[in-house]
Design a protein around this motif. Structure first.
Motif, PDB file in Angstrom:
ATOM      1  N   LYS A  58      20.934  59.780  65.066  1.00  0.00           N
ATOM      2  CA  LYS A  58      21.178  60.913  65.964  1.00  0.00           C
ATOM      3  C   LYS A  58      21.954  60.482  67.209  1.00  0.00           C
ATOM      4  O   LYS A  58      22.911  61.134  67.628  1.00  0.00           O
ATOM      5  N   LYS A  59      21.545  59.345  67.760  1.00  0.00           N
ATOM      6  CA  LYS A  59      22.113  58.904  69.037  1.00  0.00           C
ATOM      7  C   LYS A  59      23.497  58.285  68.874  1.00  0.00           C
ATOM      8  O   LYS A  59      24.394  58.514  69.707  1.00  0.00           O
ATOM      9  N   CYS A  60      23.683  57.483  67.825  1.00  0.00           N
ATOM     10  CA  CYS A  60      24.883  56.642  67.760  1.00  0.00           C
ATOM     11  C   CYS A  60      25.868  56.982  66.640  1.00  0.00           C
ATOM     12  O   CYS A  60      27.019  56.577  66.704  1.00  0.00           O
ATOM     13  N   MET A  61      25.432  57.699  65.615  1.00  0.00           N
ATOM     14  CA  MET A  61      26.290  57.819  64.432  1.00  0.00           C
ATOM     15  C   MET A  61      26.638  59.253  64.036  1.00  0.00           C
ATOM     16  O   MET A  61      27.656  59.495  63.417  1.00  0.00           O
ATOM     17  N   GLU A  62      25.776  60.201  64.412  1.00  0.00           N
ATOM     18  CA  GLU A  62      25.987  61.576  63.958  1.00  0.00           C
ATOM     19  C   GLU A  62      27.331  62.133  64.425  1.00  0.00           C
ATOM     20  O   GLU A  62      28.091  62.710  63.637  1.00  0.00           O
ATOM     21  N   GLN A  63      27.639  61.944  65.708  1.00  0.00           N
ATOM     22  CA  GLN A  63      28.888  62.494  66.250  1.00  0.00           C
ATOM     23  C   GLN A  63      30.103  61.829  65.603  1.00  0.00           C
ATOM     24  O   GLN A  63      31.082  62.512  65.277  1.00  0.00           O
ATOM     25  N   ARG A  64      30.009  60.511  65.393  1.00  0.00           N
ATOM     26  CA  ARG A  64      31.126  59.804  64.737  1.00  0.00           C
ATOM     27  C   ARG A  64      31.390  60.370  63.348  1.00  0.00           C
ATOM     28  O   ARG A  64      32.532  60.505  62.924  1.00  0.00           O
ATOM     29  N   PHE A  65      30.307  60.671  62.635  1.00  0.00           N
ATOM     30  CA  PHE A  65      30.477  61.213  61.282  1.00  0.00           C
ATOM     31  C   PHE A  65      31.147  62.588  61.332  1.00  0.00           C
ATOM     32  O   PHE A  65      32.051  62.886  60.546  1.00  0.00           O
ATOM     33  N   THR A 243      19.150  65.945  56.685  1.00  0.00           N
ATOM     34  CA  THR A 243      19.804  64.638  56.610  1.00  0.00           C
ATOM     35  C   THR A 243      18.869  63.684  55.883  1.00  0.00           C
ATOM     36  O   THR A 243      17.720  63.507  56.286  1.00  0.00           O
ATOM     37  N   ARG A 244      19.363  63.072  54.800  1.00  0.00           N
ATOM     38  CA  ARG A 244      18.537  62.149  54.013  1.00  0.00           C
ATOM     39  C   ARG A 244      18.737  60.722  54.507  1.00  0.00           C
ATOM     40  O   ARG A 244      19.860  60.227  54.587  1.00  0.00           O
ATOM     41  N   MET A 245      17.632  60.050  54.827  1.00  0.00           N
ATOM     42  CA  MET A 245      17.668  58.645  55.232  1.00  0.00           C
ATOM     43  C   MET A 245      17.480  57.754  54.002  1.00  0.00           C
ATOM     44  O   MET A 245      16.687  58.067  53.113  1.00  0.00           O
ATOM     45  N   SER A 246      18.203  56.640  53.977  1.00  0.00           N
ATOM     46  CA  SER A 246      18.083  55.693  52.861  1.00  0.00           C
ATOM     47  C   SER A 246      18.291  54.281  53.393  1.00  0.00           C
ATOM     48  O   SER A 246      19.310  53.991  54.006  1.00  0.00           O
ATOM     49  N   LEU A 247      17.295  53.405  53.158  1.00  0.00           N
ATOM     50  CA  LEU A 247      17.455  51.986  53.486  1.00  0.00           C
ATOM     51  C   LEU A 247      17.342  51.201  52.181  1.00  0.00           C
ATOM     52  O   LEU A 247      16.233  51.063  51.635  1.00  0.00           O
ATOM     53  N   ALA A 248      18.478  50.753  51.686  1.00  0.00           N
ATOM     54  CA  ALA A 248      18.517  50.007  50.422  1.00  0.00           C
ATOM     55  C   ALA A 248      18.679  48.525  50.735  1.00  0.00           C
ATOM     56  O   ALA A 248      19.679  48.123  51.339  1.00  0.00           O
ATOM     57  N   SER A 249      17.693  47.724  50.326  1.00  0.00           N
ATOM     58  CA  SER A 249      17.720  46.283  50.597  1.00  0.00           C
ATOM     59  C   SER A 249      18.013  45.540  49.296  1.00  0.00           C
ATOM     60  O   SER A 249      17.278  45.681  48.315  1.00  0.00           O
ATOM     61  N   PHE A 250      19.087  44.767  49.319  1.00  0.00           N
ATOM     62  CA  PHE A 250      19.616  44.115  48.117  1.00  0.00           C
ATOM     63  C   PHE A 250      19.256  42.629  48.129  1.00  0.00           C
ATOM     64  O   PHE A 250      19.712  41.893  49.005  1.00  0.00           O
ATOM     65  N   TYR A 251      18.438  42.215  47.173  1.00  0.00           N
ATOM     66  CA  TYR A 251      18.111  40.791  47.002  1.00  0.00           C
ATOM     67  C   TYR A 251      19.040  40.286  45.907  1.00  0.00           C
ATOM     68  O   TYR A 251      18.798  40.497  44.716  1.00  0.00           O
ATOM     69  N   ASN A 252      20.130  39.659  46.331  1.00  0.00           N
ATOM     70  CA  ASN A 252      21.224  39.283  45.428  1.00  0.00           C
ATOM     71  C   ASN A 252      21.348  37.771  45.306  1.00  0.00           C
ATOM     72  O   ASN A 252      20.875  37.027  46.166  1.00  0.00           O
ATOM     73  N   PRO A 253      22.028  37.303  44.255  1.00  0.00           N
ATOM     74  CA  PRO A 253      22.250  35.859  44.135  1.00  0.00           C
ATOM     75  C   PRO A 253      23.046  35.309  45.315  1.00  0.00           C
ATOM     76  O   PRO A 253      23.811  36.030  45.967  1.00  0.00           O
ATOM     77  N   GLY A 254      22.874  33.993  45.570  1.00  0.00           N
ATOM     78  CA  GLY A 254      23.759  33.299  46.496  1.00  0.00           C
ATOM     79  C   GLY A 254      25.180  33.302  45.941  1.00  0.00           C
ATOM     80  O   GLY A 254      25.384  33.419  44.724  1.00  0.00           O
ATOM     81  N   ASN A 255      26.163  33.179  46.825  1.00  0.00           N
ATOM     82  CA  ASN A 255      27.565  33.261  46.387  1.00  0.00           C
ATOM     83  C   ASN A 255      27.886  32.306  45.252  1.00  0.00           C
ATOM     84  O   ASN A 255      28.636  32.643  44.329  1.00  0.00           O
TER      85      ASN A 255
END
Length: 316
Positions: A58-65, A243-255
């Motif tokens: 709300k504070k930092c991203m909504e207006q930019r979008f 507005t739908r919130m989503s926090l997707a955390s990716f546990y991925n292989p090392g490079n």
């Protein structure tokens, strides 16, 4: 229609352990997704993460979008938009090194809360990988060790908000794709829905549930399990309200992690011909390919990696 798999992790500690493990196995084989309750992350921690994430948007991203939408003329589109998504996002990297202190606009409390949440999610991801090993008949920590590489896994969180969309039939919140990496843990809004997965040719809603963690498998786990477990196409449908919130955390292989089918999961017939169904490759090479082909089918990516192979797997 079968019910979306919901796993109560507390049941691993009692008489229902075997049935719960079978439920996890079935979800990995037939859905590529499942939803966890009683997963060990305190509800008050999740409530704080949600409150601060929504406040930050709300504070930092909504207006930019809104400015981006106006600039691109998306309010009045008449034909399907196929080259962008109706989402507002930023990315936090946790491992092998954190960038949380460098991401702009985050207040100190939010930074601290997200550091703590990431540690809890990392622990849960590794617990889940060991449960998958148990179901697959692999030694404990096989998956964690395979994903480790020389510097540890890549672990990060994509923080997304999907604002109300005037034309949800023409603009996807997030276009259909499979995830490139290992195991993904999602903390999603429990009031505004939108996440769907493709099963047996039909799009199925992933039910929003308070304090649950949705888990899905990425392309790398499909390769390591030689196709026993599969990554699944999924998408986000934008909504007209909320507005739908989503926090997707990716546990991925090392490079530099070397990814290939676990020899124990390559069947005897394949072994006799010294071939495997899936390719052998360095994760970073796969990600370079994925960057341009994310919203296309995964099978051509696997074929491209197979074509690049210069060192076929030797199965002992």
């Amino acid at each position: 229609m079968e019910n979306f798999p919901i796993i109560n992790l507390e049941k691993l500690n009692g008489a229902e352990r075997a049935a719960t493990m079978e439920k996890i196995n079935d979800a990995c084989e037939n859905w590529g997704f499942f939803e966890l309750v009683n997963h060990g992350i305190p509800h008050e921690v999740m409530d704080t993460v949600e409150k601060l994430t929504k406040g930050h948007y709300k504070k930092c991203m909504e207006q930019r979008f809104k400015e981006l939408v106006a600039k691109k003329g998306l309010e009045g589109v008449e034909v399907e938009v196929t080259d962008m998504d109706w989402e507002s996002t930023f990315f936090l990297r946790h491992l092998p090194s954190s960038n949380i202190s460098e991401v702009p606009d985050l207040d100190d409390i939010y930074r601290e809360v997200m550091r703590d949440f990431a540690k809890r999610l990392e622990k849960l991801a590794e617990e889940l990988l060991d449960l998958l090993c148990e179901n697959l008949g692999l030694e404990k920590s096989y998956l964690k060790n395979t994903l480790h590489g020389s510097k540890g896994p890549n672990f990060g969180t994509k923080v997304s908000n999907y604002p109300p969309c005037p034309k949800p039939d023409l603009i996807k919140g997030l276009r259909a794709h499979t995830d490139a990496g290992g195991i993904i843990l999602l903390f999603q809004d429990d009031k505004v829905s939108g996440l769907q997965l493709l099963k047996d040719g039909r799009w199925i809603d992933v039910p929003p549930m308070r304090h649950s963690i949705v888990v899905n498998l990425g392309d790398q786990l499909e390769v390591i399990t030689n196709g026993k477990y599969k990554s699944v196409m999924h998408r986000v449908i934008a909504q007209k309200d909320g507005t739908r919130m989503s926090l997707a955390s990716f546990y991925n292989p090392g490079n530099d992690a070397l990814i290939y089918p676990a020899p124990a999961l390559v069947d005897k017939e394949t072994e006799e011909h010294n071939k495997q169904v899936y390719p052998k490759f360095v994760f970073d090479d796969y990600m370079k390919l994925y960057a341009n082909l994310k919203f296309q089918a995964k099978e051509p990516r696997f074929e491209a990696m197979k074509a690049m192979e210069s060192d076929p797997i030797e199965i002992a």
